[in-house]
Design a protein around this motif. Structure first.
Motif, PDB file in Angstrom:
ATOM      1  N   THR A 156      -7.741   0.411 -10.747  1.00 35.42           N
ATOM      2  CA  THR A 156      -8.174  -0.516 -10.067  1.00 35.42           C
ATOM      3  C   THR A 156      -7.674  -2.284 -10.525  1.00 35.42           C
ATOM      4  OG1 THR A 156     -10.444   0.645  -9.673  1.00 35.42           O
ATOM      5  CG2 THR A 156     -10.378  -1.719  -9.355  1.00 35.42           C
TER       6      THR A 156
ATOM      7  N   TRP B  59       0.779  -1.178  -0.018  1.00 33.27           N
ATOM      8  CA  TRP B  59       0.228  -0.114   0.012  1.00 33.27           C
ATOM      9  C   TRP B  59       0.755   1.225  -0.114  1.00 33.27           C
ATOM     10  CZ3 TRP B  59      -4.395   0.129  -1.879  1.00 33.27           C
ATOM     11  CH2 TRP B  59      -5.385  -1.042  -1.689  1.00 33.27           C
TER      12      TRP B  59
ATOM     13  N   ALA C 292      -8.886  -1.453  -3.920  1.00 35.08           N
ATOM     14  CA  ALA C 292      -8.306  -0.838  -5.025  1.00 35.08           C
ATOM     15  C   ALA C 292      -9.189   0.138  -5.806  1.00 35.08           C
ATOM     16  CB  ALA C 292      -7.994  -1.994  -5.851  1.00 35.08           C
TER      17      ALA C 292
ATOM     18  N   VAL D  97       2.017   1.883  -3.383  1.00 34.88           N
ATOM     19  CA  VAL D  97       0.963   2.345  -4.418  1.00 34.88           C
ATOM     20  C   VAL D  97       0.930   3.661  -4.284  1.00 34.88           C
ATOM     21  CG1 VAL D  97      -1.350   2.129  -4.952  1.00 34.88           C
ATOM     22  CG2 VAL D  97      -0.378  -0.020  -4.496  1.00 34.88           C
TER      23      VAL D  97
ATOM     24  N   GLN E 299       1.738   7.186  -6.890  1.00 34.17           N
ATOM     25  CA  GLN E 299       0.394   8.040  -7.343  1.00 34.17           C
ATOM     26  C   GLN E 299       1.034   9.323  -7.327  1.00 34.17           C
ATOM     27  OE1 GLN E 299      -0.705  10.056  -4.281  1.00 34.17           O
ATOM     28  NE2 GLN E 299      -1.648  11.348  -5.829  1.00 34.17           N
TER      29      GLN E 299
ATOM     30  N   VAL F  14      -3.953  -2.079  -9.354  1.00 35.52           N
ATOM     31  CA  VAL F  14      -3.679  -2.404  -7.894  1.00 35.52           C
ATOM     32  C   VAL F  14      -3.984  -3.763  -7.449  1.00 35.52           C
ATOM     33  CG1 VAL F  14      -4.100  -1.397  -5.584  1.00 35.52           C
ATOM     34  CG2 VAL F  14      -3.902   0.016  -7.355  1.00 35.52           C
ATOM     35  N   TRP F  15      -5.329  -4.243  -7.975  1.00 37.23           N
ATOM     36  CA  TRP F  15      -5.708  -5.465  -7.572  1.00 37.23           C
ATOM     37  C   TRP F  15      -4.720  -6.720  -8.043  1.00 37.23           C
ATOM     38  CZ3 TRP F  15      -7.377 -10.032  -9.902  1.00 37.23           C
ATOM     39  CH2 TRP F  15      -7.968 -10.932  -8.827  1.00 37.23           C
TER      40      TRP F  15
END
Length: 612
Positions: free
Chosen positions: A151, A19, A95, A22, A26, A154-155
Motif C-alpha cells: 500500500t 497502474w 492502493a 503496478v 505484481q 503504490v501510494w
C-alpha cells in the motif's frame, strides 16, 4: 494547447500507465510468492506472463483511472487544493484495495489453485472464525505487513509522480472540459478489452498449456470483479424435488459403463479424428433430413458414404454451450454458461484429454477470436495443445466480422497436414464461423444471404473432404460433422418447439465400416461417450454423456435455452418453461411422462455445476 491543460492530460495518461506498471510488477511477485509452483520458471516465463496478462491489466487500469479523470475534469472549474486532497484520498484507498487483493491472491493460490474470486469473501461473511481458522499468527502478521508495505509503495509511486505535478488555472475551460471528457470516454476501450467481438475476460490472457502460468497472468482485481458479476449459488437453483427422488430419476437416465457387445462403426480403434463444428446448421438445410435440397448439397451427397444420426438434437442455442456439450459431454445450462467460469471448466472431462491419454495429439482451428466467451481458457483446460485462431492468420485474411472466412481456415488445415509427420494419431477440431450473421461470405449461389452463407460453408467442407480423401491417411480417418447449434434457419423459429434443436450428426471417413442411418435419439452431449466407446476407451468420467449405440443405455435428448428445458424420448417430447412453471409443448404416445425425469436431470446438472 495551453500548458496547464496539457499537464492535466499528462496526469491522466500517467495515472493509467502507472497502474499498468503496478499490475505488471505484481505478476513476477506472485510467481515468487508461489515459487513451489513456478520453481522451473525463467525470466522469459516472467516476461511471457506479464505480456499476455497486459490486456486485463489495462482493463483494470482503465477502471481505476476513471475517478482521477473525473477529478481532473472537476479541477478545471474548482480550486486545485480540493483536487489534491481528493486525489490523495483516492490513491490511498485504491492502493490499499489493490494491495489487499494482491496479497490474498498470492496467499490463497497455493491452497485453491485458481485466481482470486468471491469465494474467500463469501467464507468470511458467512463465518469469519472459520475463514481464519487455518491461518497461523505468523501468516496473519506476514500478510498484514505485506499489505501495508505494498500500500505504501503504490501510494508513494503516485504521490511522487501524479500528485507531484502542479497545474495552474485553465483559461479555455469549455474546450478543456470537452477534450477531457472525450479522453475519459476512451478509457472504455481498455476497459472492454479493445474493439473486437470478444470483451475482456480471464480466458483472454491464457496462453500456455501450463494452467499455473495462465493463472499468474490473470489480474486478481479483474478476476474478482468478473466473479462478482457472474457468481451464482447454482446448487440452490432448480429445486424441483427432494434429493432422493432426483437421484433415483437421474440414475435411470445416466449410464456410463462401456458396452460389452459394441455395435462397431469403425474399422480401426485409433483413427485420425476430425470434428468439424458447423456454425448454426440445422437439419432443415439438408434434403436427406426433410429440409431444403439447394443448400447443403455436399453434406447430402456425403450422407451416402457415412453414418447419419437422424434423430439428433443440439443442447442449446449458442456456440459456447454447444462446444462444451460436444467436447466435454456436458449439458448446456438454461441461465448461464459454464464456459464463463474458468475454475469450473478446468474440472470438466474432455475428449481431447481422454484421447491424449490414449496417445493422440490434438489441434484446434478457428477463424475467429478464441477469447470470445472465455473459449480459450476452456480449450486449454480441456487439453488442447495447439489453438489456431484469427491472430495466427495474416491481417489481410481477417476480412469478415468474425475473422477469417471458412475457406481460408480449411486451407490452413490442409497446409499443416502437408507439413506434418504422422507418428501418432491426431484429433483436429475445426470450428467454422462464416454461416453466422452478418453472412458476409466470398461466395454467391443463393439469393437469401443466410442460405447462401450456409451453402458457402457446405461447399468449403465438401472441398476439404475431397482433398483429405486424396491422402493416404484417409483409410484411417474419421470425420465428425456436427453443428454447434441451430441458428437462423428455419427463420423466426420458436424456442418452444423441438424443431428448434434438431441438427444433423454425420460420421464419415475411410475408417467407416459401412454407410447407414441411426435412428436412436441423442444430443450433442452424447458424442463424447459414443466416440470413446467406438475407440474402446472408457467414458465413465462423462457423467452426462451416454453411448448412443449401446442398447442398454437410455436414449433421449436434453436441451435448454433461457429459461426452458426440453426432453425427447420415443414416447414423449416435452418442453417446460421454468419461469412460469408450465409445460409449453407436450406430444407423443405418453404425454407428460418426461416432465419429472427432465426436472430431475436439470436439478442434478445444477448440483454438479455447483460442485465444479
Amino acid at each position: 494547447m495551453e500548458r496547464s491543460f496539457g499537464i492535466k492530460i499528462l496526469k491522466l495518461i500517467l495515472t493509467f500507465g502507472l497502474w499498468v506498471v503496478v499490475f505488471m510488477i505484481q505478476k513476477p511477485l506472485f510467481m515468487i510468492a508461489n515459487h513451489s509452483f513456478f520453481s522451473g520458471s525463467t525470466v522469459y516465463d516472467w516476461l511471457q506472463v506479464m505480456w499476455h496478462g497486459m490486456s486485463l491489466d489495462c482493463s483494470v487500469a482503465g477502471y481505476l483511472t476513471i475517478i482521477p479523470a473525473l477529478l481532473l475534469i472537476a479541477s478545471i472549474w474548482i480550486g486545485k487544493r480540493w483536487l489534491r486532497q481528493a486525489m490523495r484520498i483516492y490513491f490511498c484507498l485504491a492502493a490499499f484495495i489493490v494491495a489487499l487483493l494482491f496479497v490474498l491472491n498470492a496467499a490463497l493460490y497455493s491452497y485453491w489453485g485458481f485466481p482470486l474470486d468471491v469465494t474467500p469473501f463469501f467464507y468470511f461473511m458467512s463465518s469469519p472464525a472459520d475463514a481464519f481458522a487455518s491461518i497461523t499468527p505468523l501468516m496473519a502478521i506476514g500478510g498484514v505487513l505485506a499489505i501495508v508495505v505494498i500500500t505504501i509503495a503504490v501510494w508513494m509511486l503516485f504521490s511522487h509522480t501524479v500528485l507531484a505535478i502542479h497545474t495552474t488555472p485553465v483559461r479555455r475551460k469549455i474546450l478543456a472540459t470537452v477534450t477531457m471528457v472525450m479522453l475519459t470516454a476512451l478509457l472504455f476501450l481498455p476497459i472492454r478489452g479493445g474493439v473486437t467481438v470478444a470483451a475482456a475476460n480471464t480466458g483472454k490472457v491464457f496462453f500456455s498449456a501450463d494452467m499455473r502460468k495462465n493463472h499468474a497472468a490473470v489480474n486478481p482485481v479483474f478476476s474478482l470483479m468478473e466473479s462478482i458479476g457472474h457468481e451464482t449459488d447454482f446448487s440452490s437453483q432448480y429445486r424441483f424435488m427432494d434429493d432422493k427422488l432426483a437421484d433415483k430419476l437421474f440414475s435411470e437416465l445416466s449410464y456410463t459403463a462401456s458396452a460389452e457387445d459394441i455395435d462397431t462403426l469403425f474399422t480401426t480403434n485409433r483413427p485420425d479424428i476430425y470434428i468439424i463444428v458447423l456454425e448454426s446448421f440445422s437439419s432443415k438445410l439438408m434434403k436427406t433430413l426433410g429440409g431444403r435440397e439447394d443448400v447443403a448439397v455436399n453434406l447430402d451427397s456425403l450422407v451416402k458414404e457415412g453414418v447419419l444420426f437422424t434423430n439428433f438434437y443440439a443442447n442449446s442455442f449458442r456456440t459456447d454451450r454447444g462446444l462444451v456439450a460436444i467436447l466435454s459431454g456436458y449439458p448446456a445450462q438454461p441461465t448461464t454458461s459454464i464456459m464463463k467460469y474458468p475454475r469450473k471448466t478446468e474440472h470438466l472431462p474432455s475428449l481431447a484429454e481422454k484421447l491424449h491419454e490414449a496417445g493422440y495429439g490434438n489441434r484446434y482451428y478457428y477463424g475467429g477470436d478464441a477469447n470470445f466467451t472465455n473459449m480459450r481458457s476452456y480449450l486449454m483446460a480441456a487439453g488442447f495443445q495447439d489453438i489456431i485462431s484469427d491472430e495466427d492468420f495474416p491481417v489481410i485474411d481477417r476480412i469478415s466480422k468474425w475473422g477469417v472466412p471458412d475457406h481460408l481456415v480449411f486451407r490452413r488445415v490442409l497446409s499443416d497436414l502437408r507439413k506434418e509427420t504422422y507418428d501418432k494419431p491426431m484429433l483436429r477440431v475445426i470450428q467454422t464461423s462464416s454461416s453466422h450473421e452478418p453472412f458476409d461470405v466470398p461466395y454467391h449461389r443463393l439469393d437469401n444471404p443466410a442460405l447462401n452463407a450456409f451453402a458457402y460453408t457446405d461447399s468449403v467442407v465438401g472441398n476439404f473432404i475431397k482433398e483429405i480423401k486424396r491422402q493416404k491417411e484417409w483409410e484411417h480417418t474419421i470425420v465428425v460433422l456436427v453443428p454447434d447449434h441451430l441458428g437462423c434457419w428455419p427463420e423466426n423459429i420458436s424456442n418452444q418447439i423441438p424443431e428448434r434443436y434438431q441438427i444433423p450428426l454425420l460420421l464419415l471417413g475411410g475408417a467407416i465400416r459401412e454407410p447407414r442411418e441411426v435412428s436412436v435419439i441423442g444430443s450433442q452431449q452424447d458424442i463424447a461417450a459414443t466416440l470413446l466407446s467406438q475407440l474402446g476407451l472408457s467414458h465413465s468420467d462423462f457423467t452426462f454423456s451416454k453411448d448412443m449405440l449401446d442398447r442398454r443405455a437410455p436414449h433421449f435428448a436434453f436441451f435448454t435455452v433461457p429459461d426452458l428445458f426440453g426432453m425427447v424420448t420415443i414416447d414423449n417430447t416435452i418442453i417446460h418453461d421454468n419461469q412460469s412453471g408450465r409445460v409449453v409443448y407436450d406430444s407423443g404416445d405418453k404425454k407428460g411422462v418426461n416432465l419429472l425425469p427432465g426436472k430431475a436431470y436439470l436439478q442434478k446438472l445444477y448440483d454438479d455445476l455447483g460442485r465444479r
